[in-house]
Design a protein around this motif. Structure first.
Motif, PDB file in Angstrom:
ATOM      1  N   THR A  97       0.836  -1.203   0.000  1.00 22.06           N
ATOM      2  CA  THR A  97       0.000   0.000   0.000  1.00 22.06           C
ATOM      3  C   THR A  97       0.867   1.248   0.000  1.00 22.06           C
ATOM      4  OG1 THR A  97      -1.625  -1.196   1.340  1.00 22.06           O
ATOM      5  CG2 THR A  97      -1.852   1.218   1.241  1.00 22.06           C
ATOM      6  N   ALA A 100      -2.330   6.796   1.133  1.00 24.57           N
ATOM      7  CA  ALA A 100      -3.048   7.866   0.437  1.00 24.57           C
ATOM      8  C   ALA A 100      -2.729   9.197   1.128  1.00 24.57           C
ATOM      9  CB  ALA A 100      -4.545   7.602   0.464  1.00 24.57           C
ATOM     10  N   LYS A 101      -2.726   9.148   2.454  1.00 24.44           N
ATOM     11  CA  LYS A 101      -2.331  10.324   3.229  1.00 24.44           C
ATOM     12  C   LYS A 101      -0.993   9.961   3.878  1.00 24.44           C
ATOM     13  CE  LYS A 101      -4.126  12.891   7.205  1.00 24.44           C
ATOM     14  NZ  LYS A 101      -3.328  12.169   8.217  1.00 24.44           N
TER      15      LYS A 101
END
Ligand code: TNX
Length: 641
Positions: A97, A100-101
């Motif tokens: 992953t 995203a932030k």
């Protein structure tokens, strides 16, 4: 029965609670042995089992992450025989992953890794972080994972853990000198891949020196047609026979520009930046053998040096060169030459820095030259140091004109540092301290401790070098000395000079295990470091290095021998070891020591008339060190005054 089961369950719960609460930083417990130790690690009960049906998921439209997944697949395949598959998105066992932030704790290279039964999650802000998460995951698997051939009957388990990790320094380097001895493109790649396994991220490539110019410069073809080749010699580098008249220069090699591009890409795929070094104005005999008109002596008989002696060292860093290996700093032709070199270098290497050497430049030929004297007078340059500073500043301007920043050895501080230059501190740490106060970026690579060419164990059986650096000293060395302004410290690196390193196995012998000590010093928070904890992990990694067929040194098992004279004028031999728990057996009667001979317990008074002191270390009844044999005269020479 019921009650018993309850009790058992209660005990199991308590145990698992205790385990899940164990906060290890420098862990080795429960089959975990990570180098460098992570910032934080929590072990939970259980494990992840890797099988031939394990799947990997990567984020959609992230080819770089897909490439990292492929790297993992390729690393796992030889030993396990499994060909794992990866797909974009969806459910899988191993998930990559990209946050995203961004997770502020992780920075540009950190990652989180969570493993449990059936699941591995690696998350990071950047692909580099994911790559380091992969390295940690690989170290959680059994050591056999490093094998290049299939290993049967291994359960490919990774302990269940939650890890948060990020580096102490952004510059974690290893330097490789390919001038003193040439190493092939394939081997350079191996060296780089092994660096990445321990989260190193700067490959400093010492490409030129007196003994060979190793990089193709298309506009200056003689640099490699002449400068890459020397007469062949075996023997002790530094005392080899000089080239004979008419002797063919058949030993050496160089990297074409295509080779360099390939290696730079290979390194980039492993999140390693390549720092090229063109060492000038000294250390330039190979270049001057190719273009003799660029020195003040214009010596057309100069040859690429084959490891024969051409200097005298007086101690205290003072020296004299008997052959001119120095560019003429007063000649415009030299700067035109360097402009060509750095134009091509800048085009080959994407890294922001270019290293111009600057070390150990002998000024004697300059000082004795009438033309140079007139030049200095005209420009109001007072001495050789200032003249070198003039040269370095000119080089700095050339390098900047190629949109690169200049780095040099700490001699570039002498006579005034060029604006914007970064300093590599090698003559101890004082250059680093000074540069940091002048607000120049610094990389710490102090000799002898971070010099991978120093001998690392008992002197009589290690290569002939001038100083030593044992694993414990390397590991426990404080790379941020008192008084340094840490804001300017980019990081640190270990330097593998190859005068005494003619072969690939010897490269490995000198690099490992000390590179592991550096990897941990450069990555792991200082407060988590512990020699007692590191040592058993190093021994675990010996098994990984064995599986990978890497010829690491076992010098840590050899004794430390100190010789004194006692009040009666007799030799007194004191023995100790770097590794605790070793037994030392010795003899003084020319026999071969083993467990049936005296075990060392207190300083030994060496008897008059004895010829040899022989010793060997054992652990748990088995020999573990080398057999060492010292003549009486060797012992005499070692007496500490
Ligand atoms: C000093 S480090 C050198 C090298 C040698 C090394 C051997 C430095 C900048 N110069 O040219 O190879 O010592 O340990």
């Amino acid at each position: 029965m019921m009650l018993n089961r309850k009790i058992v369950i209660a005990i199991l719960c308590a145990m698992s609670f205790a385990l899940s609460c164990t906060q290890h930083n420098n862990v080795r417990a429960q089959n975990i042995s990570l180098i460098p130790a992570p910032v934080s690690l929590k072990q939970e009960p259980g494990h992840f089992l890797l099988t031939n049906t394990t799947t990997i998921s990567v984020p959609a439209k992230q080819p770089e992450v897909a490439r990292i997944a492929q790297y993992l697949i390729d690393k796992i395949k030889p030993a396990t025989g499994y060909t794992l598959t990866s797909s974009e998105g969806g459910k899988a066992h191993i998930t990559f992953t990209l946050n995203a932030k961004p997770d502020a704790r992780l920075g540009k290279e950190g990652y989180t890794l969570h493993t449990e039964a059936g699941k591995v999650d690696i998350a990071a802000n950047t692909p580099a972080g994911l790559f380091y998460g992969v390295q940690t995951f690989l170290q959680l698997l059994p050591e056999e994972i490093e094998s290049t051939t299939p290993v049967r009957d291994v359960e490919w388990k990774a302990a269940a853990v939650t890890i948060l990790d990020y580096p102490r320094f952004g510059w974690r380097g290893q330097m490789f000198d390919v001038s003193r001895h040439f190493f092939t493109k394939e081997y350079v790649k191996k060296y780089i891949d092994r660096m990445a396994r321990y989260k190193m991220n700067r490959f400093h490539w010492h490409l030129t020196d007196d003994n060979g110019w190793r990089v193709e410069i298309k506009s200056l073809p003689r640099l490699t047609s002449v400068g890459a080749w020397r007469v062949p010699r075996v023997g002790t580098f530094g005392s080899n026979e000089p080239p004979k008249a008419g002797e063919a220069a058949t030993d050496g090699g160089f990297y074409t520009q295509a080779d360099i591009k390939e290696i730079v890409q290979y390194a980039k795929d492993r999140y390693i930046e390549v720092l090229p070094e063109i060492d000038v104005p000294g250390h330039s005999m190979a270049a001057l053998a190719s273009y003799p008109e660029l020195s003040v002596t214009n010596d057309t008989t100069l040859k690429v040096n084959p490891g024969s002696s051409f200097s005298t060292w007086f101690g205290n860093g003072k020296f004299e060169m008997h052959l001119d290996n120095t560019f003429d700093p007063t000649d415009e032709k030299v700067y035109q030459f360097l402009d060509k070199v750095f134009t091509e270098i800048a085009a080959m290497f994407p890294f922001e820095y270019i290293h111009m050497g600057g070390d150990e430049c002998y000024k004697g030929f300059w000082e004795r030259d009438k033309g140079v004297q007139a030049f200095m007078k005209k420009k109001n340059i007072k001495n050789g140091e200032e003249l070198q500073a003039y040269f370095v500043k000119r080089v700095d301007r050339i390098i900047q004109s190629k949109k690169k920043k200049m780095m040099g050895w700490d001699e570039i501080l002498e006579g005034g540092i060029a604006p914007g230059a970064a300093v590599m501190s090698w003559r101890g740490t004082k250059g680093g301290i000074e540069a940091s106060h002048l607000k120049h970026p610094v990389v710490m690579s102090p000799a002898p401790v971070y010099y991978l060419d120093m001998y690392q164990g008992e002197r009589s059986i290690e290569p002939p070098v001038y100083s030593s650096a044992r694993l414990r000293e390397v590991y426990t060395f404080n790379l941020l000395p008192a008084g340094i302004d840490t804001t300017y410290v980019l990081g640190a690196q270990g330097n593998l000079w190859t005068e005494q390193i003619p072969t690939e196995p010897q490269v490995e012998y000198m690099t490992y295990p000390r590179a592991l000590a550096m990897a941990e010093s450069f990555w792991t928070p200082e407060k988590h470091k512990s020699w007692e904890d590191f040592l058993p992990r190093v021994e675990d990694h010996f098994k990984r290095l064995d599986a990978a067929h890497i010829n690491y040194a076992r010098s840590i098992y050899d004794p430390i021998i100190a010789v004194k004279k006692n009040a009666a004028g007799k030799l007194l031999i004191e023995l100790s070891t770097e590794v605790p728990g070793l037994d030392i057996y010795y003899t003084v009667d020319n026999t071969i020591p083993n467990q049936y001979y005296p075990r060392y317990t207190a300083p030994v008074e060496y008897p008059d008339g004895a010829d040899n002191f022989r010793l060997i270390t054992y652990r748990k009844g088995e020999p573990i060190g080398h057999l060492i044999s010292l003549k009486t005269e060797d012992l005499e020479k070692r007496v500490k005054k």
